[in-house]
Design a protein around this motif. Structure first.
Motif, PDB file in Angstrom:
ATOM      1  N   GLU A   1      -9.740  -8.059  -4.686  1.00 50.15           N
ATOM      2  CA  GLU A   1      -8.925  -6.934  -4.200  1.00 50.15           C
ATOM      3  C   GLU A   1      -9.751  -6.031  -3.276  1.00 50.15           C
ATOM      4  O   GLU A   1      -9.253  -5.539  -2.268  1.00 50.15           O
ATOM      5  CB  GLU A   1      -8.371  -6.142  -5.376  1.00 50.15           C
ATOM      6  N   LYS A   2     -11.011  -5.848  -3.641  1.00 51.55           N
ATOM      7  CA  LYS A   2     -11.899  -5.031  -2.811  1.00 51.55           C
ATOM      8  C   LYS A   2     -12.078  -5.668  -1.433  1.00 51.55           C
ATOM      9  O   LYS A   2     -12.047  -4.973  -0.415  1.00 51.55           O
ATOM     10  CB  LYS A   2     -13.251  -4.869  -3.499  1.00 51.55           C
ATOM     11  N   GLU A   3     -12.244  -6.990  -1.399  1.00 50.08           N
ATOM     12  CA  GLU A   3     -12.378  -7.697  -0.128  1.00 50.08           C
ATOM     13  C   GLU A   3     -11.137  -7.530   0.739  1.00 50.08           C
ATOM     14  O   GLU A   3     -11.232  -7.309   1.941  1.00 50.08           O
ATOM     15  CB  GLU A   3     -12.651  -9.189  -0.369  1.00 50.08           C
ATOM     16  N   LYS A   4      -9.951  -7.615   0.130  1.00 53.70           N
ATOM     17  CA  LYS A   4      -8.709  -7.445   0.880  1.00 53.70           C
ATOM     18  C   LYS A   4      -8.622  -6.043   1.476  1.00 53.70           C
ATOM     19  O   LYS A   4      -8.228  -5.857   2.619  1.00 53.70           O
ATOM     20  CB  LYS A   4      -7.496  -7.697  -0.025  1.00 53.70           C
ATOM     21  N   ILE A   5      -8.993  -5.063   0.680  1.00 52.74           N
ATOM     22  CA  ILE A   5      -8.911  -3.671   1.142  1.00 52.74           C
ATOM     23  C   ILE A   5      -9.909  -3.419   2.257  1.00 52.74           C
ATOM     24  O   ILE A   5      -9.570  -2.837   3.285  1.00 52.74           O
ATOM     25  CB  ILE A   5      -9.126  -2.699  -0.038  1.00 52.74           C
ATOM     26  N   THR A   6     -11.157  -3.866   2.077  1.00 50.35           N
ATOM     27  CA  THR A   6     -12.161  -3.643   3.125  1.00 50.35           C
ATOM     28  C   THR A   6     -11.809  -4.411   4.391  1.00 50.35           C
ATOM     29  O   THR A   6     -12.044  -3.926   5.492  1.00 50.35           O
ATOM     30  CB  THR A   6     -13.566  -4.037   2.641  1.00 50.35           C
ATOM     31  N   ALA A   7     -11.218  -5.595   4.240  1.00 46.94           N
ATOM     32  CA  ALA A   7     -10.805  -6.357   5.423  1.00 46.94           C
ATOM     33  C   ALA A   7      -9.699  -5.625   6.170  1.00 46.94           C
ATOM     34  O   ALA A   7      -9.708  -5.555   7.399  1.00 46.94           O
ATOM     35  CB  ALA A   7     -10.344  -7.752   5.021  1.00 46.94           C
ATOM     36  N   SER A   8      -8.749  -5.063   5.430  1.00 50.44           N
ATOM     37  CA  SER A   8      -7.662  -4.334   6.096  1.00 50.44           C
ATOM     38  C   SER A   8      -8.179  -3.057   6.748  1.00 50.44           C
ATOM     39  O   SER A   8      -7.708  -2.661   7.812  1.00 50.44           O
ATOM     40  CB  SER A   8      -6.535  -4.030   5.121  1.00 50.44           C
ATOM     41  N   ILE A   9      -9.170  -2.419   6.131  1.00 48.58           N
ATOM     42  CA  ILE A   9      -9.762  -1.210   6.726  1.00 48.58           C
ATOM     43  C   ILE A   9     -10.503  -1.573   8.003  1.00 48.58           C
ATOM     44  O   ILE A   9     -10.359  -0.910   9.027  1.00 48.58           O
ATOM     45  CB  ILE A   9     -10.711  -0.514   5.727  1.00 48.58           C
ATOM     46  N   ASP A  10     -11.281  -2.645   7.960  1.00 50.96           N
ATOM     47  CA  ASP A  10     -12.031  -3.071   9.143  1.00 50.96           C
ATOM     48  C   ASP A  10     -11.093  -3.466  10.274  1.00 50.96           C
ATOM     49  O   ASP A  10     -11.359  -3.179  11.436  1.00 50.96           O
ATOM     50  CB  ASP A  10     -12.957  -4.245   8.802  1.00 50.96           C
ATOM     51  N   GLU A  11      -9.994  -4.132   9.930  1.00 52.11           N
ATOM     52  CA  GLU A  11      -9.043  -4.546  10.959  1.00 52.11           C
ATOM     53  C   GLU A  11      -8.342  -3.360  11.592  1.00 52.11           C
ATOM     54  O   GLU A  11      -8.062  -3.360  12.777  1.00 52.11           O
ATOM     55  CB  GLU A  11      -8.013  -5.515  10.372  1.00 52.11           C
ATOM     56  N   THR A  12      -8.043  -2.332  10.805  1.00 49.44           N
ATOM     57  CA  THR A  12      -7.371  -1.166  11.375  1.00 49.44           C
ATOM     58  C   THR A  12      -8.327  -0.340  12.226  1.00 49.44           C
ATOM     59  O   THR A  12      -7.899   0.328  13.162  1.00 49.44           O
ATOM     60  CB  THR A  12      -6.754  -0.275  10.290  1.00 49.44           C
ATOM     61  N   LYS A  13      -9.625  -0.392  11.916  1.00 48.55           N
ATOM     62  CA  LYS A  13     -10.599   0.359  12.704  1.00 48.55           C
ATOM     63  C   LYS A  13     -10.896  -0.321  14.031  1.00 48.55           C
ATOM     64  O   LYS A  13     -11.155   0.321  15.029  1.00 48.55           O
ATOM     65  CB  LYS A  13     -11.903   0.536  11.922  1.00 48.55           C
ATOM     66  N   SER A  14     -10.908  -1.652  14.033  1.00 48.75           N
ATOM     67  CA  SER A  14     -11.220  -2.371  15.262  1.00 48.75           C
ATOM     68  C   SER A  14     -10.017  -2.360  16.195  1.00 48.75           C
ATOM     69  O   SER A  14      -8.875  -2.260  15.762  1.00 48.75           O
ATOM     70  CB  SER A  14     -11.631  -3.807  14.952  1.00 48.75           C
ATOM     71  N   ILE A  15     -10.294  -2.480  17.456  1.00 46.48           N
ATOM     72  CA  ILE A  15      -9.219  -2.499  18.458  1.00 46.48           C
ATOM     73  C   ILE A  15      -8.733  -3.931  18.584  1.00 46.48           C
ATOM     74  O   ILE A  15      -9.488  -4.832  18.946  1.00 46.48           O
ATOM     75  CB  ILE A  15      -9.724  -1.968  19.807  1.00 46.48           C
TER      76      ILE A  15
END
Length: 130
Positions: A83-97
Motif C-alpha cells: 500500500e505504501k508503494e502504491k501511495i508513493t508511486a501515485s505521489i511521484d506521478e502527480t509531482k512529475s510533469i
C-alpha cells in the motif's frame, strides 16, 4: 483645512508603512519557525462526516491510516509495504510533469481507488464498533 488633510494623509502613509514592515518581519521570522525536514506529513485527508475525517499520514517513513474527530484522533492501522508503494508511486506521478493527460488521469484513478478501498475498510470497521 489643509493642515487636517495633510495630517490624515501622513497618518495613512505611516499606517501602510507599519503594516508592510510587520508583514515582511513576520515572513522573515517564519523562515526560522518552520522546519525544513518535516517528520509528520498528512498525505491525503477526506472528510467522512461533519466532525470526522480519514487521513493517510506519513510519520518517520511509515504510513498510517488515521481517523480524526472532534474529540479523538487515532491510528486505525499501519499500511503495508504494498500500500505504501502504491501511495508513493501515485505521489511521484502527480509531482512529475506528464505530457499525456491520459497517463495522469490513470495514475490519479489508481490513487483514488486505493484511497476509496481504505475508506470503505474504515467505514466497515466503524460500523462494527457501533
Amino acid at each position: 483645512m489643509e493642515l487636517g488633510l495633510s495630517y490624515v494623509l501622513k497618518s495613512v502613509v505611516a499606517l501602510i508603512v507599519i503594516i508592510l514592515a510587520a508583514n515582511y518581519g513576520l515572513k522573515y521570522l517564519n523562515t526560522f519557525m518552520t522546519k525544513r525536514n518535516q517528520v509528520i506529513k498528512v498525505i491525503e485527508r477526506t472528510p467522512i462526516s461533519k466532525s470526522s475525517a480519514l487521513s493517510i499520514v506519513e510519520i518517520a517513513d511509515t504510513y498510517y491510516l488515521m481517523s480524526f474527530t472532534d474529540t479523538r484522533n487515532e491510528i486505525l492501522r499501519e499500511l503495508t509495504a504494498e500500500e505504501k508503494e502504491k501511495i508513493t508511486a501515485s505521489i511521484d506521478e502527480t509531482k512529475s510533469i506528464v505530457p499525456v493527460k491520459s497517463k495522469k488521469l490513470h495514475s490519479e484513478k489508481k490513487a483514488v481507488q486505493a484511497f476509496k478501498t481504505l475508506q470503505s475498510q474504515y467505514q466497515s470497521f466503524y460500523e462494527k464498533r457501533k
